[in-house]
Design an enzyme around this catalytic site. Structure first.
Site, PDB file in Angstrom:
ATOM      1  N   GLU A  71       0.457   2.132   1.891  1.00 15.26           N
ATOM      2  CA  GLU A  71       1.040   0.956   1.223  1.00 15.26           C
ATOM      3  C   GLU A  71       1.302   1.260  -0.248  1.00 15.26           C
ATOM      4  OE1 GLU A  71      -0.935  -2.430   4.130  1.00 15.26           O
ATOM      5  OE2 GLU A  71      -1.897  -1.932   2.247  1.00 15.26           O
ATOM      6  N   HIS A 130      16.963  -1.617  14.249  1.00 12.90           N
ATOM      7  CA  HIS A 130      16.633  -3.009  13.892  1.00 12.90           C
ATOM      8  C   HIS A 130      15.187  -3.332  14.269  1.00 12.90           C
ATOM      9  CE1 HIS A 130      21.039  -3.722  13.604  1.00 12.90           C
ATOM     10  NE2 HIS A 130      21.064  -2.877  14.621  1.00 12.90           N
ATOM     11  N   LYS A 164     -11.848  -4.143   9.803  1.00 14.67           N
ATOM     12  CA  LYS A 164     -10.544  -3.721   9.279  1.00 14.67           C
ATOM     13  C   LYS A 164     -10.485  -2.237   8.925  1.00 14.67           C
ATOM     14  CE  LYS A 164      -7.350  -5.788   8.655  1.00 14.67           C
ATOM     15  NZ  LYS A 164      -6.887  -6.628   7.553  1.00 14.67           N
ATOM     16  N   SER A 214     -12.113  -3.571   4.520  1.00 12.65           N
ATOM     17  CA  SER A 214     -12.040  -4.886   3.882  1.00 12.65           C
ATOM     18  C   SER A 214     -13.440  -5.270   3.408  1.00 12.65           C
ATOM     19  CB  SER A 214     -11.535  -5.897   4.900  1.00 12.65           C
ATOM     20  OG  SER A 214     -11.980  -7.195   4.567  1.00 12.65           O
TER      21      SER A 214
END
Ligand code: ARG
Length: 497
Positions: free
Chosen positions: A311, A177, A304, A298
């Site tokens: 992804e 979880h 970043k 970024s």
């Protein structure tokens, strides 16, 4: 020269070029431009040119053997097809696409063959249909392409296993979880993904038997009226068998459904692996750091480092699932044998194949080049994660597990009230709850991460010996002779450094 065939050969003068059609003798008008646009598949199926030419060469050989193509025509066709193959290959390499006006690769090959072999070319399509031809081409293409996926999967497995070997002493939190659950070996986590991928390889290999059947000689739907030896033809093409029914041969796309379903499952596995690594690479976890090669920045925030590759892999699972669902929807309720709806098979097949191959390579590169922060992993552990081990201490002293569970729960509640963790809960608190907790010294032994993981020696557990056993099993499998079963893909060593 071929003008004399105009009454039987259909050439349409369209605005730009003459368009050669394999059909149309009974038509008086050419198809509407918009229908042509929807109908034309050359942009997609030109990728099958080699398989189409190989199929035609074997077909011509059979026609020759059966007496329906004399030696001279046969020679001209074989020679012509070799030239067409070279021509197309050069064009695809230099321009990336074919600009022929014909509707599909089968028409292009036949028209180009005419240019090389003249009237001999008019005999090639004897007793053949594009229905069995395109079904054959696609199966041949898959038989060639699927081993590439298999190799890519094995490379990913090899990278994961190599890391698991090298990083076997790193202990990290294991989650359920997404809450801290129990300490595990980092390698155990890596291998948990490997076993899914290993099954993907097996499932891919299992498709081969059903895929390796030649539909050639099925004609449009009824079979072949000329004495063609389909078995010999299949063998010449490298198939293991023939499709056992001509209507099945031209109409079934089950092998593509199977492949797309397989791709979507493999995509799901990659997406779960990607998601784990995305989480672990966040600053909150900081267990892994992705290399520059497999991170992006970024445009606004200079600090970043984004895991875009992972992804995209995670997102690709959705796309692959969509392609596989889309194709089953296309097939649902189709009448028997060939219907033009089936033409979309190749578009979905190629798209899924390309996407999955890229995803496998990006995942492999990301994992091969990432860094694991063992200290961060260790610091993410907290004594509460040993609560189960504490319950086992009581169980070993004869306390029933359900009672032990509650007693450790009580200890947790008490520690919480005192503002300490389980390790710092005073010994008298433990003995007050249950004398079977033992001496302070005995209790303190529980609070060791390595001692904890070393208890899990059952097959498939997280103890070193169990993890090593998994690694050994995987090496045996990677080294086994499966690579010679026709789905070739030689094992390459991919060292981590
Ligand atoms: N381009 C077609 C396909 O890939 C070839 C088969 C055409 N057959 C037909 N009867 N129109 O599906």
């Amino acid at each position: 020269m071929y003008l004399k065939y105009l009454p039987t050969l259909q050439y349409y003068k369209s605005k730009d070029k003459e368009r050669y059609q394999l059909w149309g003798g009974c038509f008086e008008e050419e198809p509407a431009a918009v229908l042509r646009r929807l109908n034309d598949s050359l942009a997609v199926d030109s990728r099958l040119f080699r398989q189409d030419i190989r199929g035609s060469q074997c077909w011509a050989r059979e026609l020759n053997r059966s007496g329906h193509l004399n030696d001279q025509d046969h020679k001209a066709i074989q020679h012509g097809l070799n030239n067409v193959e070279k021509e197309i290959e050069e064009e695809l390499t230099s321009k990336g696409r074919l600009s022929d006006p014909e509707e599909d690769i089968h028409s292009v090959v036949e028209r180009r063959l005419y240019a090389h072999a003249g009237d001999s070319a008019l005999r090639l399509h004897t007793a053949r249909s594009r229905n069995d031809q395109s079904a054959t081409d696609t199966r041949l293409w898959m038989l060639r392409a699927l081993p590439t996926l298999r190799t890519a999967l094995k490379n990913l497995i090899l990278v994961l296993v190599s890391r698991a070997e090298k990083e076997i002493d790193i202990i990290a939190p294991g989650y359920t979880h997404l809450q801290r659950a129990q300490p595990i070996r980092w390698s155990h986590f890596l291998l948990s993904h490997v076993w899914c991928l290993r099954d993907d390889v097996t499932r891919l290999e299992e498709q081969k038997g059903r895929l390796s059947r030649s539909p050639l000689g099925s004609g449009a739907l009824a079979g072949c009226a000329l004495p063609i030896d389909r078995e010999r033809l299949a063998q010449d093409l490298g198939f293991e068998d023939v499709t056992p029914n001509s209507m099945f041969g031209v109409g079934s796309r089950d092998h593509i459904v199977e492949f797309l379903n397989w791709s979507s499952l493999c995509g799901l596995h990659l997406s779960r692996l990607a998601e784990d690594l995305i989480i672990y690479s966040s600053q909150e976890f900081g267990i892994v750091r992705l290399s520059d090669q497999f991170s992006t920045g970024s445009s606004l925030m200079p600090q970043k480092r984004n895991p875009d590759g992972l992804e995209l892999v995670r997102g690709a699972a959705g796309l692959l699932l969509g392609e596989s669902f889309a194709f089953s929807c296309v097939l649902k309720g189709l009448p028997s044998t060939y219907n033009k709806d089936l033409q979309s098979d190749k578009e979905l097949l190629f798209r899924s194949y390309d996407k999955l191959l890229d995803c496998l390579k990006v995942t492999t590169g990301t994992i091969r080049t990432m860094e694991v922060n063992a200290d961060k992993a260790l610091r993410a552990l907290e004594p509460g994660m040993l609560a189960t081990d504490l319950a086992h201490v009581l169980v070993r002293r004869g306390v029933p597990f359900r009672r032990a569970h509650h007693l450790v729960g009580t200890a947790l509640r008490r520690a919480n009230a005192l503002g300490v963790d389980l390790q710092n809960l005073p010994h008298q608190e433990y003995t007050a709850i249950c004398p079977e907790f033992g001496t302070d010294e005995e209790l303190q032994k529980v609070f060791s991460w390595s001692a904890s993981v070393e208890q899990y020696t059952s097959a498939g557990g997280t103890a070193k010996i169990s993890v090593q056993r998994q690694i050994q099993q995987l090496h045996q499998w990677l080294d086994s002779k499966q690579d010679d079963d026709g789905f070739r893909g030689r094992r390459r060593r991919l060292p981590l450094d």
